[in-house]
Scaffold this motif. Structure first.
Motif, short mmCIF file in Angstrom:
data_model
loop_
_atom_site.label_atom_id
_atom_site.label_comp_id
_atom_site.label_asym_id
_atom_site.label_seq_id
_atom_site.Cartn_x
_atom_site.Cartn_y
_atom_site.Cartn_z
N LEU A 122 0.68 -1.23 -0.12
CA LEU A 122 0.03 -0.01 0.20
C LEU A 122 0.79 1.33 -0.03
CD1 LEU A 122 -2.66 -1.48 2.32
CD2 LEU A 122 -3.11 -1.02 0.06
N ARG A 123 2.11 1.30 0.61
CA ARG A 123 2.87 2.41 0.62
C ARG A 123 3.60 2.55 -0.82
NH1 ARG A 123 7.32 1.31 4.90
NH2 ARG A 123 5.48 -0.01 5.80
N TRP A 124 3.71 1.32 -1.57
CA TRP A 124 4.32 1.82 -3.20
C TRP A 124 3.13 2.11 -3.89
CZ3 TRP A 124 8.65 2.41 -4.59
CH2 TRP A 124 9.84 1.62 -4.02
N LEU A 125 2.07 1.68 -3.60
CA LEU A 125 0.66 2.10 -4.30
C LEU A 125 0.57 3.74 -3.96
CD1 LEU A 125 -1.51 1.42 -6.20
CD2 LEU A 125 -3.01 1.00 -4.11
N GLY A 126 0.91 3.93 -2.79
CA GLY A 126 0.70 5.51 -2.59
C GLY A 126 1.60 6.19 -3.23
N GLN A 127 2.95 5.73 -3.16
CA GLN A 127 3.73 6.41 -3.79
C GLN A 127 3.80 6.64 -5.43
OE1 GLN A 127 7.72 5.18 -2.07
NE2 GLN A 127 8.97 5.80 -3.66
N LEU A 128 3.38 5.70 -6.00
CA LEU A 128 3.24 5.51 -7.42
C LEU A 128 2.10 6.03 -7.94
CD1 LEU A 128 4.94 1.86 -7.87
CD2 LEU A 128 5.93 4.00 -8.62
N HIS A 129 1.02 5.78 -7.15
CA HIS A 129 -0.57 6.10 -7.68
C HIS A 129 -1.27 6.51 -6.46
CE1 HIS A 129 0.72 3.62 -11.28
NE2 HIS A 129 1.08 2.64 -10.30
N PRO A 130 -0.92 7.84 -5.93
CA PRO A 130 -1.74 8.48 -4.78
C PRO A 130 -2.68 8.49 -4.78
CG PRO A 130 0.34 9.99 -5.74
CD PRO A 130 0.12 8.66 -6.86
N GLU A 131 -3.93 8.67 -5.55
CA GLU A 131 -5.19 8.93 -5.66
C GLU A 131 -5.61 7.38 -5.68
OE1 GLU A 131 -7.00 11.16 -8.86
OE2 GLU A 131 -5.40 12.73 -8.54
N PHE A 132 -5.29 6.46 -6.45
CA PHE A 132 -5.54 5.07 -6.30
C PHE A 132 -5.41 4.70 -5.03
CE2 PHE A 132 -5.40 1.28 -9.39
CZ PHE A 132 -6.25 0.57 -8.48
N ALA A 133 -4.34 4.76 -4.23
CA ALA A 133 -4.16 4.34 -2.67
C ALA A 133 -5.05 5.23 -1.99
CB ALA A 133 -2.75 4.76 -2.72
N ASP A 134 -5.38 6.26 -2.04
CA ASP A 134 -6.27 7.21 -1.37
C ASP A 134 -7.91 6.54 -1.39
OD1 ASP A 134 -7.12 9.20 0.29
OD2 ASP A 134 -8.11 9.93 -1.53
N GLY A 135 -8.13 6.14 -2.80
CA GLY A 135 -9.45 5.62 -2.88
C GLY A 135 -9.58 4.20 -2.10
N ILE A 136 -8.74 3.55 -2.45
CA ILE A 136 -8.55 2.00 -1.82
C ILE A 136 -8.69 2.39 -0.42
CG2 ILE A 136 -7.03 0.32 -1.36
CD1 ILE A 136 -8.41 -0.45 -4.07
N GLY A 137 -7.91 3.12 0.06
CA GLY A 137 -7.82 3.25 1.77
C GLY A 137 -9.12 3.72 2.24
N GLN A 138 -9.82 4.66 1.58
CA GLN A 138 -11.11 5.02 1.91
C GLN A 138 -12.16 3.96 1.96
OE1 GLN A 138 -12.77 8.66 0.33
NE2 GLN A 138 -10.70 9.28 -0.39
N LEU A 139 -12.24 3.30 0.87
CA LEU A 139 -13.19 1.91 0.88
C LEU A 139 -12.82 0.92 1.74
CD1 LEU A 139 -15.27 0.83 -0.80
CD2 LEU A 139 -13.65 -0.04 -2.84
N ALA A 140 -11.65 0.60 1.98
CA ALA A 140 -11.22 -0.23 2.93
C ALA A 140 -11.66 0.22 4.45
CB ALA A 140 -9.76 -0.29 2.96
N ASP A 141 -11.29 1.31 4.59
CA ASP A 141 -11.94 1.94 6.36
C ASP A 141 -13.32 1.84 5.96
OD1 ASP A 141 -9.44 2.96 6.94
OD2 ASP A 141 -9.69 5.07 5.99
#
Lengths: 422, 422
Positions: free
Chosen positions: B274-293
């Motif tokens: 998830l850290r790599w996702l945040g680094q490479l594709h920040p919006e993607f990671a943010d969306g995934i994080g919100q949905l997982a929350d």
């Protein structure tokens, strides 16, 4: 086509499960009820179509099993119900054809009868005039009505009314129909039947010998002897011998020697066939006679029950054609048209240029990069054949068979071994 | 197998129509739900079977589409209902695996997660000890629990508890289980996963590189670089590069150079991915994080509706593996077991020695004189293949496909063109 042959009737024996076409042809849907060539007409309908102009609808008779009676009646609305003969049981071709001939004799008089299988395909040979000649020939034969018992033909009575072979060129200056050619000289199926009819009028049993297009091992062969002596019709010859299905080497020799394929088409005066049956198989003939006598009475069922099960199950080839040929009373006429007994999937493939046959409600099979392949479907499934030249794919509700054309003759063995699994 | 790997969870993304297996694999019955190899277990069940001993049933998660949710639940009764994640819609593997990893992290803590496709087949390589070594290895790894962020691995903490590669021979004199071998030294799937787990503990994203058995053009390849530096585990190497599916010439070069097949198996600490996702594709990671929350709250549906359609449909290989490899933080471990992605009928044929697969209620297909042929049926029809080596026959309710193994990769194109006719 305007005229029928005078005193000519047709018997169509419609039987046989066609196990080499498993699983498409099966006892409950035999090949004669199917449009295997994608022509729009089933095999028995095609048989009807090419014979009814020669005999007339009221001189057409079909012999079939009880299980197919309704289907035949539906497919052949022009067939008179009384002329749809239901075999009391499967008893091979001698019993079926013998019974039909005896019934025909009683109903129609002693006419000439031709027996033609319900499940063969015939097409005009490339470059021939087709059946247009039939008008002229049947008009000419109106004047010929000689009767004769078994024995050598004289030919004199008939020859008088017909153009001799060598005189065909004169037609162009005469009053005959354009496109006419001499009997037996490439005028297609109707012409061959008419030549056989002439031989039958002479008291012979005639059979049509098909010009081979290959050294087939799937067919029996006919070797011809001397002309029967009908002046101007040297192509009508005595049968020297019938040969069983040969191996390839033998077949090649047969073709080189001018032998022809035995298509199992027999033309005879009804009385002649029954007289030969009486001479060669007296009890068989007696049984057939009793049953025919009872057929159009209330005793049909009881008589059939008493007699039919005891009749020999034998092919007409074995019971009549071979011994009569040996006795010098079988004639053969050449058939120079394309013929197939549709006996296996290789035969079907030859008849279906694009290889795609749909007998059911589904989409037509799709063949890609598969030259020479054949796909026949009876189901709603989409059949796709890709990259398999000469493949055979046959799909029924119960079976999907995938093999190659060169193994087509082996399908019967597969069916015998595997058929009971479905 | 007695022990699980500590702090190890599994994600099984179960999706993909498998169009190269048309008409057997279709959107409504994808290949992972089928027992394509005739083993008695479907592909997803086989996947479950080989992973549950490593993770434990309560650390197994499946991500699938709404249409397959019920079938997956039925096929995997051991799967906890909460761990059956229904994708809000098809969004390719990055979204599916990213979401599952984020949910796993929230539910299970920051454990090491392995992602393994639901529709691959793995068998022990001939002559290997299989998974018996797993007991020893998992016992050894009990003592290792080093955590690390992205970056170069030290390996020291872990190496202490494990046999180094060169010391395998000593096992015979020690107390370890019989048949044991060093990690990565031919001990099958479980051993490879465990080696990948070690690399993941070091903060790397690990992938298993399969020893090629042919110069396949159907798979991508991995070229390995230097060892990651885990003492005694030189077989765990950095990924130098991922190579796309090559042509045959290139594939041959790859195999000669020691490249391995990319099986798409990824093992990583959830936080690392998830850290790599945040680094490479920040919006993607943010969306995934919100949905997982929101996933385990009443807001799941609304959040999914708001976020999911806007996530990029991209494969994890493209989104993470390739760029992370370029940044020097992907590891690869050798997998010396027989593996197949069951990607086409040629692959299936390799997995089914007798070529006969019945997925429905019908009899098993019968193959005669057809070495190398494959017949797969989903219907009650008896499928018979006679005299067609290397043929492929695939029968579904709607389609009968007949082709050859060498055209197996072309089936997708056929399906795309013909699939809408049925």
């Amino acid at each position: 086509m305007s005229g029928t042959l005078p005193g000519f009737g047709v018997i169509i024996p419609a039987g046989g499960a066609g196990k080499r076409l498993w699983p498409i042809s099966q006892p409950n849907h035999p090949k004669f009820l199917l449009d295997l060539t994608g022509s729009g007409r089933t095999l028995i309908q095609q048989t009807w179509d090419r014979l009814v102009p020669l005999a007339g609808a009221d001189r057409m008779m079909v012999v079939t099993g009880a299980g197919h009676r309704d289907a035949v009646a539906t497919q052949l609305p022009g067939l008179e119900p009384a002329n749809l003969i239901t075999e009391p049981g499967p008893r091979d071709s001698m019993a079926a054809i013998g019974l039909a001939a005896a019934i025909a004799q009683r109903r129609w008089g002693d006419l000439v009868v031709g027996s033609f299988a319900a499940d063969h395909v015939i097409k005009p040979a490339p470059g021939t005039a087709g059946d247009a000649v039939a008008d002229r020939v049947s008009a000419a034969t109106m004047s010929s009505a000689a009767d004769a018992g078994p024995g050598r033909a004289s030919g004199a009575a008939l020859a008088a009314g017909l153009e001799p072979e060598g005189a065909a060129g004169l037609e162009l200056e005469g009053a005959a129909a354009p496109g006419a050619a001499a009997i037996g000289g490439g005028e297609g199926f109707a012409g061959a039947v008419q030549a056989a009819y002439l031989a039958a009028q002479e008291g012979l049993i005639a059979t049509i010998g098909i010009e081979p297009t290959s050294a087939s091992t799937a067919y029996g062969y006919i070797s011809a002897g001397d002309p029967i002596g009908l002046v101007g019709f040297d192509q009508i010859r005595f049968v020297k011998a019938f040969q069983e299905k040969p191996d390839l080497t033998t077949a090649t020799k047969y073709v080189a020697a001018g032998y022809r394929w035995n298509a199992g088409m027999f033309v005879f005066r009804a009385s002649v066939l029954l007289r030969w049956l009486g001479q060669l198989h007296p009890e068989f003939a007696d049984g057939i006679g009793q049953l025919a006598d009872a057929w159009d009475t209330a005793q049909r069922g009881a008589t059939a029950k008493r007699i039919w099960p005891h009749l020999p199950a034998v092919a007409i080839d074995r019971a009549i054609a071979e011994p009569v040929a040996a006795l010098g009373a079988m004639a053969t006429v050449p058939g120079d048209f394309a013929w197939s007994d549709v006996g296996d999937f290789d035969s079907v493939a030859q008849l279906v240029p694009d290889g795609s046959v749909q007998l059911g409600a589904g989409p037509p099979p799709v063949l890609e990069d598969s030259p020479g392949a054949l796909a026949v479907s009876q189901t709603t499934q989409l059949v796709v054949v890709a990259g398999l030249p000469d493949a055979v794919v046959a799909v029924s509700d119960g079976v999907v068979l995938v093999t190659r054309r060169e193994r087509a003759q082996g399908v019967k063995a597969l069916a015998d071994r595997l058929g009971d699994r479905v």
